[in-house]
Design a protein around this motif. Structure first.
Motif, PDB file in Angstrom:
ATOM      1  N   TYR A  44      43.023  35.230  42.215  1.00 35.11           N
ATOM      2  CA  TYR A  44      42.420  36.493  42.760  1.00 35.11           C
ATOM      3  C   TYR A  44      42.032  37.457  41.458  1.00 35.11           C
ATOM      4  O   TYR A  44      41.101  38.029  41.252  1.00 35.11           O
ATOM      5  CB  TYR A  44      43.511  36.730  43.601  1.00 35.11           C
ATOM      6  N   ASP A  45      43.024  37.838  40.680  1.00 33.65           N
ATOM      7  CA  ASP A  45      43.187  38.852  39.206  1.00 33.65           C
ATOM      8  C   ASP A  45      42.012  37.865  38.724  1.00 33.65           C
ATOM      9  O   ASP A  45      40.819  38.610  38.700  1.00 33.65           O
ATOM     10  CB  ASP A  45      44.376  38.777  38.351  1.00 33.65           C
ATOM     11  N   GLY A  46      40.949  36.721  38.577  1.00 38.81           N
ATOM     12  CA  GLY A  46      40.324  36.282  37.712  1.00 38.81           C
ATOM     13  C   GLY A  46      38.768  36.496  38.557  1.00 38.81           C
ATOM     14  O   GLY A  46      38.117  36.737  38.668  1.00 38.81           O
ATOM     15  N   ILE A  79      35.931  26.598  43.559  1.00 37.36           N
ATOM     16  CA  ILE A  79      35.022  27.851  44.306  1.00 37.36           C
ATOM     17  C   ILE A  79      33.605  27.822  43.876  1.00 37.36           C
ATOM     18  O   ILE A  79      32.528  28.126  44.440  1.00 37.36           O
ATOM     19  CB  ILE A  79      36.148  29.275  44.524  1.00 37.36           C
ATOM     20  N   GLU A  80      33.284  28.089  42.494  1.00 40.27           N
ATOM     21  CA  GLU A  80      32.340  28.815  42.011  1.00 40.27           C
ATOM     22  C   GLU A  80      31.529  27.341  42.676  1.00 40.27           C
ATOM     23  O   GLU A  80      30.135  27.371  42.894  1.00 40.27           O
ATOM     24  CB  GLU A  80      31.844  28.473  40.294  1.00 40.27           C
ATOM     25  N   THR A 137      33.152  31.637  32.131  1.00 40.52           N
ATOM     26  CA  THR A 137      33.603  29.844  32.750  1.00 40.52           C
ATOM     27  C   THR A 137      34.987  29.771  33.177  1.00 40.52           C
ATOM     28  O   THR A 137      35.446  30.991  33.548  1.00 40.52           O
ATOM     29  CB  THR A 137      33.847  28.785  32.116  1.00 40.52           C
ATOM     30  N   PRO A 138      35.100  29.645  34.707  1.00 46.09           N
ATOM     31  CA  PRO A 138      36.092  29.168  35.279  1.00 46.09           C
ATOM     32  C   PRO A 138      37.557  29.580  34.473  1.00 46.09           C
ATOM     33  O   PRO A 138      38.372  30.582  34.615  1.00 46.09           O
ATOM     34  CB  PRO A 138      36.791  28.712  36.189  1.00 46.09           C
ATOM     35  N   ARG A 139      37.527  28.759  32.932  1.00 49.38           N
ATOM     36  CA  ARG A 139      38.284  29.015  32.211  1.00 49.38           C
ATOM     37  C   ARG A 139      38.821  30.113  31.246  1.00 49.38           C
ATOM     38  O   ARG A 139      39.592  31.119  31.615  1.00 49.38           O
ATOM     39  CB  ARG A 139      38.343  28.220  31.021  1.00 49.38           C
ATOM     40  N   ALA A 140      37.136  30.939  30.843  1.00 50.99           N
ATOM     41  CA  ALA A 140      37.393  32.296  30.456  1.00 50.99           C
ATOM     42  C   ALA A 140      37.528  33.374  31.760  1.00 50.99           C
ATOM     43  O   ALA A 140      38.729  34.294  31.021  1.00 50.99           O
ATOM     44  CB  ALA A 140      35.456  32.158  30.326  1.00 50.99           C
TER      45      ALA A 140
END
Length: 429
Positions: free
Chosen positions: A51-53, A17-18, A68-71
């Motif tokens: 979605y929560d993220g 997505i990013e 970051t996506p990980r975080a």
């Protein structure tokens, strides 16, 4: 899949997505197609993390100390799944499909941070440029309202009173925790999901196939109810789209009179035909082209404009849109709204209503747009919105934000609905 594999997959989707600036639904669909081994439960859990993220992107990243996506994936589990850093790391240990557990630095950052002490824009989980717009709309409540827009949404249904009643449908949906909506007269609410859960697939229910109910946010239902369509009226739904409000108005009119469903984007009308057949709405005519409206000029009791907008009121359901939105897009929408108001008002007959609705929380699309129209056009006056609300929701005046002369605002924080704006203007001559 265990939680570690689901988290790794969610991080992969968030990265997609990013990097590609694409809708979350598309990224999740593509992930599912390329990982067919994942079951329905796995896909639901992965979608929940994603979605929560996205809903909690600012607060999740702030908590873990990175963007970051990980975080964001880890932060989502900590904020929404009742995980702790310790339980999460224990769960990930020994799972070869899991991402690396939280590092010592990440653990130290999380331990040192209290979300209640975070910057306002982080607690509101909104882009920096939107913060002034939220503050303009909500004043001192803007952080709380932003946070409400970052919460998990319920699943709302509208009873089709042409075919069923609320008690009958709730009985059919036994086991889903369905209950009467707090405000909408014909609304039913299924509470937000928890953890890795998923909402029931109500569209597979026989009651849905038989046209007993439609999926429709309670705020949208309230807007249709406030329009006060009555049997025998002539009504134009100017920006009908898939027809949710068209069908709601038709049912209120008890299939008497006429409702014309129009949209300049013809493809948006495609779903309405099946919905009309299933729901037994018989007083709807679908008009696709501008020329079809020529005969309606000055004849409509109600012209409803469900205006194209930023959709900021729907951020609970479409959180990825929150991060793609920019100031230029807002300005484009404002121009479209003004143009539609200047065109559609001609169809209102003397004494009739021009009803303006958005699913936005921004004043520039709402009260400001109505005020600008009234300044440009003579012969329209706002109804008493406080009295209108009281007629339908007696004793609940403190729930919605009501400006008697400018309109009614619904929000997740106050009304538990998506963000909606409603204004009704009476044509005097």
């Amino acid at each position: 899949m265990r939680l570690g594999g689901r988290l790794a997959a969610a991080i992969e989707v968030l990265e997609d997505i990013e990097q590609r600036h694409r809708p979350a639904a598309d990224a999740l669909k593509d992930w599912g197609l390329s990982h067919r081994f994942a079951g329905a439960g796995d896909r639901a859990a992965i979608g929940n993390i994603v979605y929560d993220g996205l809903r909690r992107k600012r607060s999740a990243g702030w908590l873990v100390g990175d963007e970051t996506p990980r975080a964001i994936g880890f932060g989502a589990l900590l904020l929404e799944w009742r995980e702790t850093p310790e339980t999460l790391n224990t769960t990930l240990e020994g799972d070869r499909f899991a991402p690396p557990p939280l590092s010592a630095d990440e653990l130290a950052t999380i331990a040192s941070r209290d979300l209640a002490q975070a910057p306002d824009v982080v607690r509101a989980d909104c882009p920096d440029w939107c913060a002034p717009l939220l503050e303009q709309a909500f004043g001192a409540d803007w952080v709380a309202e932003g946070a409400a827009l970052a919460s998990r949404p319920p699943l709302d249904l509208r009873v089709n009173t042409l075919k069923a009643d609320r008690e009958k449908i709730i009985a059919e949906l036994a086991g889903t925790n369905a209950a009467p909506a707090a405000l909408a007269t014909n609304g039913i609410r299924i509470p937000p999901i928890d953890g890795s859960g998923r909402h029931p697939n109500v569209q597979s229910e026989p009651a849905f196939q038989d046209g007993w109910f439609e999926v429709q946010d309670e705020g949208s239902q309230i807007a249709a109810e406030l329009a006060e369509a009555k049997p025998g009226m002539q009504v134009l739904d100017y920006c009908a789209g898939a027809g949710g409000k068209t069908l709601a108005l038709s049912a209120t009119m008890e299939n008497r009179g006429q409702i014309f469903a129009h949209d300049v984007e013809r493809q948006r009308l495609n779903p309405i035909f099946d919905r009309i057949r299933r729901s037994d709405n018989r007083n709807v005519q679908v008009l696709a082209g501008p020329a079809d409206l020529a005969d309606l000029e000055g004849r409509m009791d109600i012209v409803l404009i469900d205006a194209p907008c930023t959709g900021s009121g729907t951020w609970r359901r479409r959180p990825d849109a929150k991060w793609r939105l920019n100031r230029h897009q807002l300005d484009v929408r404002r121009g479209e709204q003004a143009m539609i108001l200047d065109t559609a008002h001609a169809n209102v007959k003397p004494g009739g209503l021009l009803v303006y609705v958005t699913c936005s929380i921004f004043e520039e699309e709402n009260c400001d747009q109505v005020a600008a129209f009234l300044a440009r056009r003579q012969g329209f006056e706002p109804v008493d919105h406080a009295a209108l609300w009281e007629r339908h929701f007696s004793g609940r005046a403190g729930v919605a934000r009501i400006d008697p002369a400018r309109g009614i605002s619904l929000t997740p924080g106050r009304t538990g609905t998506d963000g909606f704006f409603f204004a009704a203007l009476r044509r005097s001559g």
